[in-house]
Write a protein that holds these residues in place. Structure first.
Motif, PDB file in Angstrom:
ATOM      1  N   ALA A  68       1.072  -1.078   0.017  1.00  0.00           N
ATOM      2  CA  ALA A  68       0.008   0.142   0.011  1.00  0.00           C
ATOM      3  C   ALA A  68       0.917   1.194  -0.041  1.00  0.00           C
ATOM      4  N   ALA A  69       1.896   1.012   0.912  1.00  0.00           N
ATOM      5  CA  ALA A  69       2.877   2.374   0.926  1.00  0.00           C
ATOM      6  C   ALA A  69       3.414   2.618  -0.489  1.00  0.00           C
ATOM      7  N   LEU A  70       3.791   1.662  -1.082  1.00  0.00           N
ATOM      8  CA  LEU A  70       4.519   1.551  -2.345  1.00  0.00           C
ATOM      9  C   LEU A  70       3.514   2.191  -3.399  1.00  0.00           C
ATOM     10  N   CYS A  71       2.178   1.833  -3.488  1.00  0.00           N
ATOM     11  CA  CYS A  71       1.253   2.490  -4.076  1.00  0.00           C
ATOM     12  C   CYS A  71       1.284   3.965  -4.131  1.00  0.00           C
ATOM     13  N   TYR A  72       0.955   4.350  -2.836  1.00  0.00           N
ATOM     14  CA  TYR A  72       0.727   5.906  -2.730  1.00  0.00           C
ATOM     15  C   TYR A  72       2.070   6.514  -2.993  1.00  0.00           C
ATOM     16  N   TYR A  73       3.041   5.942  -2.618  1.00  0.00           N
ATOM     17  CA  TYR A  73       4.493   6.670  -2.929  1.00  0.00           C
ATOM     18  C   TYR A  73       4.567   6.657  -4.697  1.00  0.00           C
ATOM     19  N   GLY A  74       4.258   5.616  -5.026  1.00  0.00           N
ATOM     20  CA  GLY A  74       4.512   5.559  -6.492  1.00  0.00           C
ATOM     21  C   GLY A  74       3.679   6.765  -7.067  1.00  0.00           C
ATOM     22  N   VAL A  95       2.681   9.628  -5.528  1.00  0.00           N
ATOM     23  CA  VAL A  95       3.232  10.838  -5.733  1.00  0.00           C
ATOM     24  C   VAL A  95       4.457  10.958  -6.301  1.00  0.00           C
ATOM     25  N   LEU A  96       5.235  10.093  -6.636  1.00  0.00           N
ATOM     26  CA  LEU A  96       6.524  10.390  -7.284  1.00  0.00           C
ATOM     27  C   LEU A  96       6.101  10.629  -8.879  1.00  0.00           C
ATOM     28  N   LEU A  97       5.251   9.925  -9.477  1.00  0.00           N
ATOM     29  CA  LEU A  97       4.576  10.432 -10.637  1.00  0.00           C
ATOM     30  C   LEU A  97       4.003  11.730 -10.984  1.00  0.00           C
ATOM     31  N   LEU A  98       3.197  12.141 -10.034  1.00  0.00           N
ATOM     32  CA  LEU A  98       2.713  13.424  -9.844  1.00  0.00           C
ATOM     33  C   LEU A  98       3.656  14.443  -9.873  1.00  0.00           C
ATOM     34  N   SER A  99       4.813  14.174  -9.150  1.00  0.00           N
ATOM     35  CA  SER A  99       5.842  15.128  -8.972  1.00  0.00           C
ATOM     36  C   SER A  99       6.651  15.426 -10.227  1.00  0.00           C
ATOM     37  N   ALA A 100       6.897  14.135 -10.812  1.00  0.00           N
ATOM     38  CA  ALA A 100       7.434  14.192 -11.966  1.00  0.00           C
ATOM     39  C   ALA A 100       6.798  15.121 -13.170  1.00  0.00           C
ATOM     40  N   CYS A 101       5.462  14.704 -13.122  1.00  0.00           N
ATOM     41  CA  CYS A 101       4.437  15.590 -14.216  1.00  0.00           C
ATOM     42  C   CYS A 101       4.613  16.971 -13.758  1.00  0.00           C
TER      43      CYS A 101
END
Lengths: 219, 244
Positions: A192-198, A200-206
């Motif tokens: 679950a943590a991995l999903c949320y973090y993933g 957030v990382l994707l959003l930050s990159a965008c």
């Protein structure tokens, strides 16, 4: 081998919650932004009554727990009006209203930070208030507050975990289900943590790409 | 064409304008001089409603200016600011055509043609697609002047148009303003450039503590036996480095 297939099936199950979490996040982010923009404009406007309303709104939604607001919308509205509200509608309403209070404060600061000369030049050029806000003030305010607005979306993404308390199968709920079923907590919760973090990382990159493109526009 | 009678304004306890009476004639260039705090910028800002005033009347083309109809005044009165106030997210061209297209409903192609003509006039046609932050201060101010001209103002208010510029950029802006003088546009200029006043102004208003102390021609203003208050003012303009 067996643990790996187990992990994969856990991951697959939790991953299905991503669409649910994203659904709540995207809808609430849009709702929160629009309501927040409205509240911010009310706040910087010239009518004292409207301004007071905006202040009270922000004060209430920042001053009470998100879980309480969600409960009031989901359990309170049906008990008051006999209208059975769906978790999705309740969630999006509660998250939007709550997020709007924070977005409104960010945008208010963004608008008030703009040089008074921009308003004066607009006035001197006879640009009506609506056009001035839409074409001159708000574009500058959005630009300057983009990082803070993204923060708000990230917050919202994590806040949607509260929807699991209404039984929706979002990321965290699915992780908890597996945990309860198999009595193993570590793996599903880490998934679950991995999903949320993933996300957030994707959003930050965008956003980084967006920021770079906005940067080009004025260079 | 622009008449002001008994204009009074207060900031808290400080009387900024204490009863200004003055008429401005069409097509003339009036320099408004005075020490800082004498009320010259405030006077200018009252004329297009950027500043409120307690009492007094302003008439434009014989019509009383009402605060609720200030847009009618702004349609005829342009303003050039000390800090240019260009719109940073728009190109030079967009800065110029925005108000004509969106507010006055001028067709876009016509607005662009007009903008090109004006940019040529201020010598910046090659910067049409640049963003303001890539321009020098002098260029920004010339663009700001062109932006004001886009709306065909009858009056232009210049509020210290060269005070925020590097010394070597001052002349290019003054030249642009000078080119506009005697084209039929009424100009009111708050400035500290005394040589420019001598050369371009038709009239000098000297403000002191919120009222008009002198209203005369530049020749009369700069004459040797001027009253002590003005002599003191001019002495400071000549040798600003001697103030300590």
């Amino acid at each position: 081998m067996e643990t790996i297939t187990h992990l994969i099936s856990v991951f697959e199950f939790v991953l299905k919650g991503v669409t649910v979490t994203l659904e709540y996040t995207v809808l609430s982010a849009i709702g929160g932004f629009l309501i927040g923009l409205l509240i911010a404009l009310m706040n910087v406007g010239s009518r004292p009554g409207v301004r007071t309303f905006a202040r009270i709104y922000t004060s209430i939604f920042r001053g009470t727990p998100m879980l309480l607001q969600l409960s009031i919308v989901y359990f309170g509205i049906p008990s008051l009006t006999a209208y059975k509200i769906s978790p999705l509608l309740a969630g999006v309403i509660a998250f939007s209203l709550n997020s709007a209070a924070y977005v409104a404060e960010v945008l208010r600061a963004g608008i008030q930070a703009i040089d008074v000369g921009q308003f004066e030049a607009s006035n001197a050029l006879n640009i009506p208030r609506f056009l001035m806000m839409k074409d001159i003030i708000l574009p500058q305010a959005f630009r300057n507050t983009l990082p803070a607005l993204v923060n708000e979306v990230i917050n919202l993404l994590k806040e949607t975990a509260l929807i699991s308390t209404l039984g929706e199968g979002d990321i965290i709920r699915r992780a908890q289900l597996i945990a309860a079923e198999t009595y193993t907590y570590f793996e599903p919760l880490m998934m679950a943590a991995l999903c949320y973090y993933g996300i957030v990382l994707l959003l930050s990159a965008c956003v980084r790409v967006l920021e770079r493109r906005l940067g080009y526009a004025t260079n | 064409m622009l008449q002001i009678s008994q204009l009074r304004k207060k900031f808290l306890d400080h009387q900024v304008l204490s009863g200004i009476d003055v008429n401005f004639q069409k097509g003339k260039v009036t320099a408004i001089l005075g020490a800082s705090g004498s009320g010259k910028s405030t006077l200018l800002r009252c004329l297009n409603g950027l500043e409120d005033y307690e009492t007094g009347k302003i008439y434009l083309d014989g019509e009383l200016v009402r605060k609720s109809q200030i847009h009618l005044v702004r349609a005829k009165v342009g303003m050039v600011f000390q800090n240019f106030n260009l719109f940073p997210l728009m190109t030079v061209l967009e800065n110029l055509i925005y108000a004509p297209v969106k507010v006055k409903n001028l067709p876009r192609t016509e607005a662009i043609d007009k903008a090109k003509t004006l940019l040529k006039k201020v010598g910046l046609e090659n910067r049409m697609h640049a963003y303001p932050r890539t321009l020098s201060g002098g260029e920004k101010q010339r663009i700001a002047i062109a932006r004001t001209l886009m709306l065909d103002p009858e009056v232009i208010l210049f509020d210290e148009p060269t005070s925020a510029l590097d010394p070597e950029r001052v002349q290019e802006v003054l030249r642009t303003i000078k080119d506009l003088s005697h084209t039929g546009i009424t100009m009111l200029i708050v400035t500290h450039e005394m040589d420019f006043v001598k050369e371009v102004a038709d009239r000098v208003l000297f403000l002191d503590n919120g009222s008009i102390l002198l209203d005369c021609t530049p020749e009369a203003f700069f004459r040797e036996d001027q009253i002590p208050r003005v002599q003191r003012f001019l002495a400071l303009k000549k040798a600003p480095e001697s103030i300590h």
